[in-house]
Design an enzyme around this catalytic site. Structure first.
Site, PDB file in Angstrom:
ATOM      1  N   TYR A   1       2.717  32.547   1.075  1.00 23.75           N
ATOM      2  CA  TYR A   1       1.697  31.750   1.756  1.00 23.75           C
ATOM      3  C   TYR A   1       2.229  31.204   3.077  1.00 23.75           C
ATOM      4  O   TYR A   1       3.327  30.670   3.169  1.00 23.75           O
ATOM      5  CB  TYR A   1       1.254  30.584   0.868  1.00 23.75           C
ATOM      6  CG  TYR A   1       0.319  29.629   1.581  1.00 23.75           C
ATOM      7  CD1 TYR A   1      -1.021  29.958   1.765  1.00 23.75           C
ATOM      8  CD2 TYR A   1       0.785  28.425   2.102  1.00 23.75           C
ATOM      9  CE1 TYR A   1      -1.878  29.102   2.434  1.00 23.75           C
ATOM     10  CE2 TYR A   1      -0.064  27.556   2.772  1.00 23.75           C
ATOM     11  CZ  TYR A   1      -1.393  27.900   2.943  1.00 23.75           C
ATOM     12  OH  TYR A   1      -2.233  27.060   3.614  1.00 23.75           O
TER      13      TYR A   1
ATOM     14  N   ARG B   1       0.453 -25.896  -7.830  1.00 18.03           N
ATOM     15  CA  ARG B   1       1.059 -25.835  -9.166  1.00 18.03           C
ATOM     16  C   ARG B   1       1.224 -24.412  -9.683  1.00 18.03           C
ATOM     17  O   ARG B   1       2.175 -24.099 -10.398  1.00 18.03           O
ATOM     18  CB  ARG B   1       0.208 -26.670 -10.136  1.00 18.03           C
ATOM     19  CG  ARG B   1       0.682 -26.693 -11.563  1.00 18.03           C
ATOM     20  CD  ARG B   1       0.136 -27.893 -12.328  1.00 18.03           C
ATOM     21  NE  ARG B   1      -1.282 -28.100 -12.094  1.00 18.03           N
ATOM     22  CZ  ARG B   1      -2.257 -27.710 -12.929  1.00 18.03           C
ATOM     23  NH1 ARG B   1      -1.951 -27.076 -14.042  1.00 18.03           N
ATOM     24  NH2 ARG B   1      -3.519 -27.964 -12.660  1.00 18.03           N
TER      25      ARG B   1
END
Length: 590
Positions: free
Chosen positions: A115, A361
């Site tokens: 390819y 907190r």
């Protein structure tokens, strides 16, 4: 009789244990389980310190397997470094690179069908040709489909910092010897980097699968001397390909690409992973910075320091949260403001809230998961920049070309989507803290908008900054939307799923910029709050000394010189001074 579920689980457990022991005994871990686990052990703060140290080093040595996010960021930021940074290639990689290049040429002469070497590309790979060199030339030609604006820094041009980083990442991939390209081409790209010459790449036009084809083709175009190729030199001037080669000291003329070489240059994830590396380097630092800012926030808000208590976070088990709390505790330890706040909390405790609001907190619980996400994304991208991500892969040892899909940049798209969401969450918490800080209803005695002027009717302090912060935060929340779910089928339905890695990385870079704006604004506000607390401390000290002196003169001795019972009022008066919010005068209608 069929075995029970319990028996099956027992048998499967024994099989897994045998396989695991066998893998360890033979030092063979096919899925790299142990390596993946080790990569996330240890301190995140130590990891960031190491990243910064690597960023500052003057040389980046490439061998194909040890490139880090910090090194990529270092090359990207060479313009901002006084001493620069250079790239060196490992000479030991030359033989492997040459072997794969020779294999391609040999297979071509033998008529092997591969390819991109003897075939067309993508959906038209059914076509065949023996003109391998011409095929590579035409690959670069049709991929040069980007659109540029006017000038070297237009909004349609990829930032040159990202281009340099992409060249570095691509070299690192090709050095591993599975791509079929000459070592001389890698040396030429290295010279371009070391000369601070950046090819002009389009900002858009890639789906990062099959790799970043369109932008990478412009690097290949410069190497082959295409007439449309442009670069930016070390002084910011625009160069054509010939000028770029001359300034970089690349001799021998432009490259005539051999079979597979064009595909090796363009079929990879280098641009997306390079941009992601830059983004993650900055994201890690911003995360640490916000841990520090959150600790300062707790300090100036007279927060209760028990929110960092080790047992709370140990029981939650999450490492990011545990470390965030430990860092904040370390910063707050010994703070004079924290000690002063403790005295205030002990005064009339039943008339005050028992605990702080969530933005203070629960900041370790909020930050911890975001830090873990950024850390995991960093490891994912470091694996990507050290991967071989083109197609086909040349396996010289087995005498074959392997056709696969390592060009799929999903790790980039997914990690960038996750990082962007983490940054948005950090920005959300930052805005919540900022909103409390400037609001005199919540900020425990600081003036409204953190004003310190003599006339509160004329001075509105950080009111404009709060509006800007809201704008930044809104845009950041919008950017948190994922990119990777917007995939379109491309290239005649051959690229029917694609990662959108670079697009996601670009959007995350935008998020980083916005979080920088928020961080700088927030830092200035915190510095103002520190100054105001210091002013409050000094003024209270002066008032208390004055009250004490007056009390001793007027309340201690009676008319006839006898001790007056009212002398005991001094302590009560001093307590009134401690209780009073010093800046309450600002909104006093009188």
């Amino acid at each position: 009789m069929a075995p029970s579920i319990a028996q099956n689980e027992h048998i499967n457990g024994e099989v897994k244990e045998v396989l695991w022991n066998l893998c360890k005994k033979q030092n063979y871990l096919p899925l790299n389980w142990e390596m993946a686990a080790d990569s996330l052990r240890g301190s995140k703060l130590d990891q960031v310190k190491k990243m910064v140290d690597e960023f500052r080093k003057p040389i980046v040595k490439l061998g194909g397997e040890t490139l880090t996010v910090a090194q990529v960021a270092s090359i990207a930021n060479v313009d901002n470094k006084s001493n620069g940074v250079r790239v060196e290639l490992s000479e030991s990689a030359r033989a492997g690179v040459k072997a794969s290049s020779d294999w391609v040429m040999d297979s071509m002469s033998k008529g092997t069908d591969s390819y991109g070497v003897t075939t067309g590309f993508g959906a038209t790979s059914h076509r065949r040709t023996k003109n391998g060199g011409t095929l590579q030339k035409n690959l670069i030609r049709f991929l040069n489909a980007g659109v540029f604006g006017i000038g070297t820094e237009s909004t349609h041009t990829l930032p040159h910092s990202a281009t340099r980083a992409a060249m570095l990442v691509r070299i690192n991939t090709l050095l591993q010897g599975y791509s079929g390209i000459r070592f001389e081409i890698l040396e030429a790209i290295t010279k371009l980097i070391n000369s601070n010459i950046s090819p002009c790449l389009p900002l858009r036009g890639t789906v990062t699968a099959s790799g970043d084809l369109v932008p990478l083709s412009y690097i290949a175009g410069l190497l082959t001397g295409r007439p449309n190729s442009k670069a930016v030199g070390p002084t910011g001037s625009k160069l054509d390909a010939e000028e770029a080669f001359r300034v970089a000291g690349v001799t021998g003329g432009f490259f005539e690409l051999q079979p597979k070489e064009g595909l090796a240059l363009v079929n990879g994830t280098a641009v997306g992973s390079a941009m992601a590396s830059i983004v993650l380097f900055e994201s890690n630092i911003l995360a640490v910075m916000f841990e520090v800012l959150s600790a300062i926030f707790a300090e100036v808000m007279n927060g209760k320091p028990e929110f960092t208590d080790y047992l709370t976070h140990k029981l939650k088990h999450h490492p990011g949260q545990i470390e965030a709390a430990a860092i904040m505790e370390h910063i707050l330890d010994g703070s004079s403001y924290v000690k002063a706040a403790q005295k205030l909390h002990e005064m009339d405790p039943l008339q005050k809230p028992k605990q702080d609001r969530y933005a203070l907190r629960t900041s370790p619980q909020w930050l911890g998961p975001q830090i873990e996400v950024i850390r995991a994304a960093t490891k994912m991208i470091e694996r990507e920049i050290n991967s071989v991500n083109d197609n086909p892969l040349i396996d010289v040892s087995r005498n074959k070309a392997i056709h696969g899909g390592n060009f799929q940049g999903t790790p980039i798209g997914v990690s960038m989507d996750n990082t962007r969401l983490a940054l948005a969450s950090i920005g959300k918490l930052m805005f919540a803290q900022f909103s409390e800080l400037v609001n005199d209803y919540y900020n425990n005695g600081l003036p409204s908008n953190l004003t310190a002027g003599r006339n509160p009717s004329l001075d509105y302090g950080f009111k404009g900054a709060e509006i800007a912060m809201a704008s930044y935060c809104s845009e950041l929340q919008f950017l948190a939307n994922p990119v990777t779910n917007h995939v379109q089928s491309a290239e005649q339905h051959n690229q029917d799923v694609n990662s959108l890695g670079l697009i996601s990385a670009r959007k995350t870079a935008e998020a980083v910029d916005i979080l920088k704006l928020m961080s700088s604004t927030y830092l200035v506000a915190l510095c103002q709050a520190i100054d105001l607390r210091h002013l409050e401390e000094n003024l209270k000290s002066v008032v208390k000394n004055t009250v004490s002196q007056v009390a001793k003169r007027t309340l201690t001795i009676g008319v006839l010189g006898e001790l007056h019972p009212a002398r005991f009022c001094e302590k009560e008066l001093l307590r009134v001074v401690d209780r009073e919010y010093l800046f309450a005068y600002a909104d006093d209608p009188c």
